[in-house]
Design an enzyme around this catalytic site. Structure first.
Site, PDB file in Angstrom:
ATOM      1  N   ARG A   1     -12.646   0.278 -12.971  1.00 12.80           N
ATOM      2  CA  ARG A   1     -11.269   0.152 -13.102  1.00 12.80           C
ATOM      3  C   ARG A   1     -11.393  -0.682 -14.371  1.00 12.80           C
ATOM      4  O   ARG A   1     -11.961  -1.512 -15.169  1.00 12.80           O
ATOM      5  CB  ARG A   1     -11.257  -1.683 -12.089  1.00 12.80           C
ATOM      6  CG  ARG A   1     -10.430  -1.924 -12.262  1.00 12.80           C
ATOM      7  CD  ARG A   1     -10.286  -3.326 -11.067  1.00 12.80           C
ATOM      8  NE  ARG A   1      -9.264  -2.543  -9.948  1.00 12.80           N
ATOM      9  CZ  ARG A   1      -9.029  -3.415  -8.870  1.00 12.80           C
ATOM     10  NH1 ARG A   1      -9.113  -4.638  -9.226  1.00 12.80           N
ATOM     11  NH2 ARG A   1      -8.347  -2.769  -7.709  1.00 12.80           N
TER      12      ARG A   1
ATOM     13  N   HIS B   1      -2.900   3.326  -9.902  1.00 12.76           N
ATOM     14  CA  HIS B   1      -3.802   2.862  -8.491  1.00 12.76           C
ATOM     15  C   HIS B   1      -3.893   4.281  -7.168  1.00 12.76           C
ATOM     16  O   HIS B   1      -2.940   3.850  -6.528  1.00 12.76           O
ATOM     17  CB  HIS B   1      -3.727   1.851  -8.198  1.00 12.76           C
ATOM     18  CG  HIS B   1      -4.544   0.856  -7.531  1.00 12.76           C
ATOM     19  ND1 HIS B   1      -5.775   1.680  -7.295  1.00 12.76           N
ATOM     20  CD2 HIS B   1      -4.463  -0.490  -6.716  1.00 12.76           C
ATOM     21  CE1 HIS B   1      -6.863   0.569  -6.642  1.00 12.76           C
ATOM     22  NE2 HIS B   1      -5.907  -0.537  -6.156  1.00 12.76           N
TER      23      HIS B   1
ATOM     24  N   GLN C   1      -5.181   3.271  -4.060  1.00 14.71           N
ATOM     25  CA  GLN C   1      -4.408   2.627  -2.972  1.00 14.71           C
ATOM     26  C   GLN C   1      -3.123   3.190  -2.185  1.00 14.71           C
ATOM     27  O   GLN C   1      -3.333   3.584  -0.818  1.00 14.71           O
ATOM     28  CB  GLN C   1      -3.547   1.640  -3.787  1.00 14.71           C
ATOM     29  CG  GLN C   1      -2.810   1.016  -3.608  1.00 14.71           C
ATOM     30  CD  GLN C   1      -3.642  -0.323  -1.986  1.00 14.71           C
ATOM     31  OE1 GLN C   1      -4.280  -0.925  -2.786  1.00 14.71           O
ATOM     32  NE2 GLN C   1      -2.674  -0.347  -1.535  1.00 14.71           N
TER      33      GLN C   1
ATOM     34  N   ASP D   1       4.953  -5.875  -4.563  1.00 14.52           N
ATOM     35  CA  ASP D   1       2.859  -5.920  -4.908  1.00 14.52           C
ATOM     36  C   ASP D   1       3.581  -7.415  -5.543  1.00 14.52           C
ATOM     37  O   ASP D   1       4.450  -7.578  -6.669  1.00 14.52           O
ATOM     38  CB  ASP D   1       2.793  -4.966  -5.409  1.00 14.52           C
ATOM     39  CG  ASP D   1       1.666  -5.529  -6.790  1.00 14.52           C
ATOM     40  OD1 ASP D   1       0.755  -5.665  -6.112  1.00 14.52           O
ATOM     41  OD2 ASP D   1       0.933  -4.439  -7.522  1.00 14.52           O
TER      42      ASP D   1
ATOM     43  N   CYS E   1      -0.107  -4.163  -1.907  1.00  9.45           N
ATOM     44  CA  CYS E   1      -1.704  -3.606  -1.889  1.00  9.45           C
ATOM     45  C   CYS E   1      -2.795  -4.426  -1.024  1.00  9.45           C
ATOM     46  O   CYS E   1      -3.784  -4.510  -1.042  1.00  9.45           O
ATOM     47  CB  CYS E   1      -1.144  -2.771  -2.872  1.00  9.45           C
ATOM     48  SG  CYS E   1      -1.030  -3.794  -3.759  1.00  9.45           S
TER      49      CYS E   1
ATOM     50  N   ARG F   1      -7.963   1.649   3.012  1.00  9.38           N
ATOM     51  CA  ARG F   1      -8.410   2.240   1.552  1.00  9.38           C
ATOM     52  C   ARG F   1     -10.126   2.473   1.616  1.00  9.38           C
ATOM     53  O   ARG F   1     -10.337   3.626   0.386  1.00  9.38           O
ATOM     54  CB  ARG F   1      -8.524   0.911   0.822  1.00  9.38           C
ATOM     55  CG  ARG F   1      -7.049  -0.084   0.354  1.00  9.38           C
ATOM     56  CD  ARG F   1      -7.244   0.744  -0.221  1.00  9.38           C
ATOM     57  NE  ARG F   1      -7.345   1.392  -1.411  1.00  9.38           N
ATOM     58  CZ  ARG F   1      -7.637   0.108  -2.592  1.00  9.38           C
ATOM     59  NH1 ARG F   1      -6.566  -0.774  -2.641  1.00  9.38           N
ATOM     60  NH2 ARG F   1      -8.508   0.802  -4.162  1.00  9.38           N
TER      61      ARG F   1
HETATM   62  N1   CP Z   1      -5.410  -4.056  -3.165  1.00 11.17           N
HETATM   63  C1   CP Z   1      -6.521  -3.459  -4.452  1.00 11.17           C
HETATM   64  O1   CP Z   1      -7.015  -2.529  -4.918  1.00 11.17           O
HETATM   65  O2   CP Z   1      -7.082  -4.461  -4.058  1.00 11.17           O
HETATM   66  P1   CP Z   1      -8.474  -4.936  -4.717  1.00 11.17           P
HETATM   67  O3   CP Z   1      -7.812  -5.497  -6.444  1.00 11.17           O
HETATM   68  O4   CP Z   1      -8.906  -6.258  -4.443  1.00 11.17           O
HETATM   69  O5   CP Z   1      -9.360  -3.964  -5.734  1.00 11.17           O
HETATM   70  N1  NVA Z   2      -0.243  -4.518  -9.540  1.00  8.81           N
HETATM   71  C1  NVA Z   2      -1.840  -5.239  -9.582  1.00  8.81           C
HETATM   72  C2  NVA Z   2      -2.052  -5.019  -7.757  1.00  8.81           C
HETATM   73  C3  NVA Z   2      -3.974  -4.693  -7.503  1.00  8.81           C
HETATM   74  C4  NVA Z   2      -4.431  -4.656  -6.643  1.00  8.81           C
HETATM   75  C5  NVA Z   2      -2.290  -5.364 -10.299  1.00  8.81           C
HETATM   76  O1  NVA Z   2      -2.539  -4.563 -10.946  1.00  8.81           O
HETATM   77  O2  NVA Z   2      -3.163  -6.726 -10.338  1.00  8.81           O
END
Ligand code: CP
Ligand code: NVA
Length: 314
Positions: free
Chosen positions: A109, A136, A139, A228, A268, A296
């Protein structure tokens, strides 16, 4: 054999993505009644080690990869950016080469998508995108699986996104629409639409993508309404403007009532009640967010199996 990376849905053949969804559904069913930490009936990744490199915080992605890998018979190692020499400026290409000598796969990440691509270009083991500013994809594997569990085949369905349509999850929804053949509508304020690159990709890949400023028009008759956070990771400096511009796109009971009677609400997570949706929507009967979060785990196990050439049918 070429190394199989999972960087974006756009890069993966549709048939392989479909095989992952089917495996995830099957493997989820096979675990009913087992303890969370118990191995799968057929642990496919015995002896494999996955590095979890997280430069940003995570609950779902981190925990689901960790427990999923253990269920598959493998192991994990959690590494934050600041604990690696990466955080002190070691080249990502060198990090990729070194980690490839110790572990069998890497998930990362990081906000920079270029960084992810650089890691993948220099790693000799599979690299999985655990979220970048651009996309992502993990997801969306869970989201497609969840939609189909509740409503049947997603092919031909209409999914409406309300809110920041330029964020990572939104972009992956457009990619998913192209790979799984469903219609995508997006409602957003001026300046928060999908990138030109995403719109071009949709055009080249036959996605029926309707873009509008009007949330009521976008949700009319939709099979799923998705939103989101208005403030994604890395957008924190812009909080006030985002709230002001995106507040008309809040998913409310009134907005849900304009969708199909059997429409589902998806998110998500993490969610912000009173911002991108009301508490009554996310905690209401149409919400499938907890299944989405659970999936997930199952979907990523299928992604891992695909990376290791252990996926039936792909
Ligand atoms: N939806 C998602 O990716 O959550 P986290 O940021 O908790 O991994
Ligand atoms: N769009 C959000 C997704 C988190 C899982 C972010 O990037 O923070």
């Amino acid at each position: 054999m070429t190394t199989k990376h999972f960087l974006d849905l756009a890069d993966v053949p549709a048939a392989d993505l479909r095989a992952m969804i089917e495996a995830a559904k099957k493997w989820k069913a096979a675990r009913v009644g087992l303890d969370k930490g118990a191995p799968d009936p057929e642990p496919l990744l015995a002896g494999k080690m996955l590095a979890l490199v997280f430069e940003q915080v995570s609950t779902r992605t981190r925990v689901s990869f960790d427990i999923g890998m253990r269920q598959m018979g493998g192991g994990t190692m959690y590494l934050t950016g600041s604990e690696l020499q990466l955080g002190r400026g070691e080249a990502v290409s060198d990090t990729a080469r070194v980690l490839s000598r110790y572990v069998d796969a890497i998930t990362i990440r990081t906000l920079s998508h270029d960084y992810l691509l650089d890691l993948a270009a220099n790693a000799t083991v599979p690299v999985i995108n655990s979220l970048t500013k651009r996309s992502h994809p993990c997801q969306l594997m869970a989201d497609v699986m969840t939609f189909e569990e509740v409503k049947g085949p997603i092919e031909g369905a209409t999914v409406t996104w309300c809110g920041d349509a330029n964020n990572n999850v939104a972009t992956s929804w457009v990619h998913a629409a192209g790979k799984f053949n469903f219609k995508m509508r997006m409602a957003f304020a001026n300046g928060y639409g999908p990138s030109n690159e995403t719109v071009a990709w949709a055009g080249e890949n036959g996605v029926e993508l309707d873009l509008t400023a009007d949330p009521a028009q976008a949700v009319a008759g939709a099979d799923a309404v998705v939103t989101d956070t208005w403030v994604s990771l890395g957008d924190e400096e812009d909080v006030f403007a985002r709230h002001r511009r995106l507040s008309p796109y809040q998913v409310t009971d009134d907005l849900m009532a304009k969708a199909d009677d059997k429409a589902i609400f998806m998110h998500c997570l993490p969610a912000h009640r009173g911002e991108e949706m009301t508490g009554s929507v996310i905690d209401g009967e149409q919400s499938v967010v907890w299944d989405e979060a659970e999936n997930r785990l199952h979907a990523q196990k299928a992604v891992l199996a695909w990376c290791f050439d252990k996926l039936p049918g792909a």
